[in-house]
Every structure is written in C-alpha cells, then in structure tokens.
Design a protein around this motif. Structure first.
Motif, PDB file in Angstrom:
ATOM      1  N   ALA A   3      64.031  63.639  63.661  1.00 10.36           N
ATOM      2  CA  ALA A   3      65.247  64.148  64.305  1.00 10.36           C
ATOM      3  C   ALA A   3      65.254  63.713  65.775  1.00 10.36           C
ATOM      4  CB  ALA A   3      65.289  65.671  64.192  1.00 10.36           C
ATOM      5  N   SER A  62      76.333  56.807  55.135  1.00 15.86           N
ATOM      6  CA  SER A  62      75.190  57.697  55.116  1.00 15.86           C
ATOM      7  C   SER A  62      74.317  57.538  56.348  1.00 15.86           C
ATOM      8  CB  SER A  62      74.348  57.432  53.873  1.00 15.86           C
ATOM      9  OG  SER A  62      75.039  57.820  52.727  1.00 15.86           O
ATOM     10  N   ALA A  86      72.245  59.607  67.012  1.00 12.45           N
ATOM     11  CA  ALA A  86      72.631  61.015  67.130  1.00 12.45           C
ATOM     12  C   ALA A  86      71.985  61.858  66.027  1.00 12.45           C
ATOM     13  CB  ALA A  86      74.146  61.144  67.075  1.00 12.45           C
ATOM     14  N   ASP A  87      71.721  61.253  64.860  1.00  9.27           N
ATOM     15  CA  ASP A  87      71.121  61.989  63.754  1.00  9.27           C
ATOM     16  C   ASP A  87      69.648  61.694  63.546  1.00  9.27           C
ATOM     17  OD1 ASP A  87      73.464  63.252  63.216  1.00  9.27           O
ATOM     18  OD2 ASP A  87      74.083  61.890  61.638  1.00  9.27           O
ATOM     19  N   GLY A  88      69.074  60.813  64.373  1.00  5.84           N
ATOM     20  CA  GLY A  88      67.638  60.617  64.237  1.00  5.84           C
ATOM     21  C   GLY A  88      67.217  59.163  64.202  1.00  5.84           C
ATOM     22  N   LYS A 148      61.342  65.131  59.887  1.00  5.62           N
ATOM     23  CA  LYS A 148      62.099  65.735  58.783  1.00  5.62           C
ATOM     24  C   LYS A 148      61.542  65.297  57.433  1.00  5.62           C
ATOM     25  CE  LYS A 148      66.611  66.234  59.721  1.00  5.62           C
ATOM     26  NZ  LYS A 148      67.998  65.873  60.152  1.00  5.62           N
ATOM     27  N   ARG A 200      75.302  56.722  59.315  1.00  7.66           N
ATOM     28  CA  ARG A 200      76.025  56.922  60.553  1.00  7.66           C
ATOM     29  C   ARG A 200      75.126  57.695  61.519  1.00  7.66           C
ATOM     30  NH1 ARG A 200      80.872  59.342  58.574  1.00  7.66           N
ATOM     31  NH2 ARG A 200      79.610  61.213  58.588  1.00  7.66           N
ATOM     32  N   ASN A 201      75.020  57.183  62.681  1.00 12.17           N
ATOM     33  CA  ASN A 201      74.292  57.851  63.762  1.00 12.17           C
ATOM     34  C   ASN A 201      72.792  57.920  63.559  1.00 12.17           C
ATOM     35  OD1 ASN A 201      76.700  58.303  65.060  1.00 12.17           O
ATOM     36  ND2 ASN A 201      76.984  60.297  64.082  1.00 12.17           N
ATOM     37  N   ILE A 202      72.278  57.187  62.602  1.00 17.56           N
ATOM     38  CA  ILE A 202      70.823  57.121  62.471  1.00 17.56           C
ATOM     39  C   ILE A 202      70.388  55.711  62.808  1.00 17.56           C
ATOM     40  CG2 ILE A 202      68.887  57.205  60.870  1.00 17.56           C
ATOM     41  CD1 ILE A 202      70.381  59.336  59.365  1.00 17.56           C
ATOM     42  N   THR A 215      66.432  56.639  69.292  1.00 14.32           N
ATOM     43  CA  THR A 215      67.079  57.519  68.314  1.00 14.32           C
ATOM     44  C   THR A 215      68.597  57.403  68.354  1.00 14.32           C
ATOM     45  OG1 THR A 215      67.084  59.758  67.426  1.00 14.32           O
ATOM     46  CG2 THR A 215      67.269  59.543  69.810  1.00 14.32           C
TER      47      THR A 215
END
Lengths: 86, 266
Positions: free
Chosen positions: B63, A10, A73-75, B69, A12-14, A71
């Motif tokens: 984001a 979940s 990729a997703d935040g 968000k 991933r990339n955050i 950050t």
C-alpha cells in the motif's frame, strides 16, 4: 498477457515496478539433500500487514527511488529477483 | 530489485526495452533489511564466481503507506510466480479465456490461464470456469454422500501448487430434510502449476543453444469430475476432459558484458 483494457482498469493507480526478469545461465538442479540454512518461505521478508523497511536505491536511469517516488495512489508491486546478469 | 550493480541493470534494461524502474542494491543492503538474503552459496544455487548476497525471488504488493497487502514467494528459485500470475491473484477478472473450452449435456467449461508463454521455473495459474444451466447444481468440496466437483491435473512431472475452490452455498432439500454445499450458476476453480525441467522437456531444450527460443508447446491435461442435479433428478457422475496449452521457453542465457559483471570477493 491479460486484456489491456481490463488490465488498465484493474491496475489504475498502481505502479507495477520491477516486473518479471529473465534469468539464465544456471542449470536447474535440485538443491543438495540436507542443505541447511534455507529460510522457510513464510519467513522470507516482512509478513502481510507489516510495513516494509524504509529504503532508497538507484534505478537503471541513475535516479534514486523510494517507496514515495515509486508508489501509485493504490500502491506498488515490488519484485525481488536474483540477478539480471546470470 | 536485484543485487546487481547499476551498469548491469542499465544494459539489461536496454537489451529488453524495459522502462519501469530496475533498482540496484549492489551491497545487498536493502535485500538484507528486508530479510531476504538467500544464505545458500553452494554451486547448486549460484555461479561460483558470482558474489554472494542473493535475494530470495518474490513479490510484495504494498500500500502507499508501506503496509504489505500481499506477498508471493516460491519455495525454490525455480518456483517463481510470473508477473501475470501475481496480477490474476490480485485481480482474478483478468484471467482470459484460452482457445479451448469443453462441454457436455449439463455443464460448459471455459478454460483460462495466467500465461500462455512461460519460461522454465514459472508458476502459472490454470482455471476452469464452470457454467451451469438454470436450475442445475453441482456439489461442492466437503459434501457428504454425493460426488463433489473436483479438478485433477495429470501433469507428469509438473508439480502442483495452490488450488482454489470458491465458497459454496447451502442448498436445502425440504422433502429429505437435508442441507448440502453446492455451486450454481457460474464458478471458477483455479490451480497453480510449476513449469519445471523434467526429463521430457530437457530433451526438447537440448536442441537449443541458449538465448531466447521459440518455445515448446506443452499440453496440460486435466479431468473435471462432478455430479449435476436439479431439485428433481440427479444425473450420473460424469467426467470432462480438459486441456490447457502452455508454450514453455528456455531461460535467457545471455550474460552482461564481462567488463561490467560483479565478481565474488576472494
């Protein structure tokens, strides 16, 4: 803690930045009655849908960090806490 | 991010083996730009020798382009979302089943919680995932003339915060010419609860002299009331007793070394 496999999936990339800190030293007491000046919860910080202010701050390693450097990729999860001292 | 100087954060990160970035804002400049300075400088809110410019504690989920968000702020400084609570709000599938569950003739309930361990002042999410057999429904909130499913907590001093019931779907009884909101299959009810220092807990904590403790197990009891029906028969309204267990810890009282602390300007 949640299941790590699911967590990784979940998240991933955050980037999870500044997680929960422990704060102690202050006894838990109710705020005095009639206290003035408290900012209503909904007005604390920019609203959902707005952009956060541009910022730069040094981390514990001496590195200057910005939204772009933090950050994924997703935040980013950004947490404000009162103090790491007391 | 905190208003502490970088030396405090460095020492704190070493003490707790924290490797993710802790951001220092010793002039409260960024905190101010975010509009997050807590103006309450009374002794009830911060130590008398501590500098002013405290941040209201809370989370932003941002984001990559900087758009907010989600955000999570509590009312008081002792009303704080745990990191796990924020994670399960963003990703409810991360809620894990606790050791306990409950069942009766018509339903089975898995109990879940965001945190098994929490310090005083934490906001924790409790959840009940209800599983219904094929062909059975229960009534959803808002139903008229039937008993809707309802989760009630007997928290004795632990304030309740946000509750969440999932969207229901309409069920039509052709013979009765009636349409009602129901749940079928599996659905999840969630309830946030605030772990505060009530009288009973206070007595427990007086036994500790500060620092990290092994915690006190605090049971949180709840009742799930519902009425289960099929398209042919309605069973009598029923109530199922539920129990979650949270291990509640004292806050860490250890301060930074005196030499690196910030002090209020006189």
């Amino acid at each position: 803690m949640p299941d790590l496999h699911l967590l990784n999936k979940s998240l991933r990339n955050i980037t999870l930045c500044l997680m929960f800190l422990v704060e102690g030293g202050l006894a838990i007491t109710a705020a005095p009655a009639g206290q003035t000046g408290a900012v209503p919860v909904a007005e604390r910080g920019p609203a959902v849908g707005q952009k956060i202010p541009v910022f730069a701050a040094r981390d514990q390693f001496g590195k200057e960090q910005t939204l772009a450097s933090l950050t994924g990729a997703d935040g980013l999860v950004l947490l404000f806490v009162r103090s790491a001292d007391w | 991010m905190t208003y502490d100087n970088p030396e405090i954060l460095k020492e704190f990160a070493q003490r707790f083996h924290i490797t993710y970035p802790l951001l220092a804002d010793p002039q409260s400049e960024v905190i101010g730009r975010f509009g997050l300075i807590d103006p309450d400088n009374s002794p009830a809110n911060l130590l008398e020798d501590s500098k002013t410019g405290l941040a209201y504690p809370g989370f932003f989920f941002v984001a990559p382009d900087g758009t907010i968000k989600e955000k999570y702020f509590g009312e008081k400084y002792y009303d704080r979302f745990t990191a796990n609570n924020v994670l399960v709000k963003l990703f409810p599938e991360l809620l894990e089943v606790s050791a306990t569950h409950a069942a009766d003739a018509h339903i089975r309930v898995d109990l879940k919680q965001s945190d098994r361990n929490a310090v005083i002042g934490s906001r924790v999410t409790l959840a009940a995932t209800v599983h219904l057999p094929e062909g059975v429904h229960v009534y959803a909130p808002g139903v008229k003339g039937y008993k809707p499913v309802q989760l009630t907590l007997q928290t004795e001093g632990l304030p309740l915060k946000d509750s969440f019931y999932p969207p229901s779907h309409p069920l039509t009884f052709g013979e009765l010419d009636e349409t009602v909101p129901v749940y079928t299959g599996a659905f999840e009810i969630r309830q946030d609860v605030l772990v505060v220092l009530d009288k009973n807990l206070r007595e427990e904590y007086m036994r500790f002299e500060g620092g990290r403790d092994s915690g006190t197990f605090v049971p949180i009891h709840g009742l799930l009331s519902y009425q289960a029906c099929t398209d042919k028969v309605c069973y009598p309204p029923a109530t199922l007793a539920l129990e979650w267990m949270v291990r509640v810890h004292q806050m860490d009282n250890e301060r930074s070394p005196e030499g690196i602390r910030d002090h209020r300007q006189k």
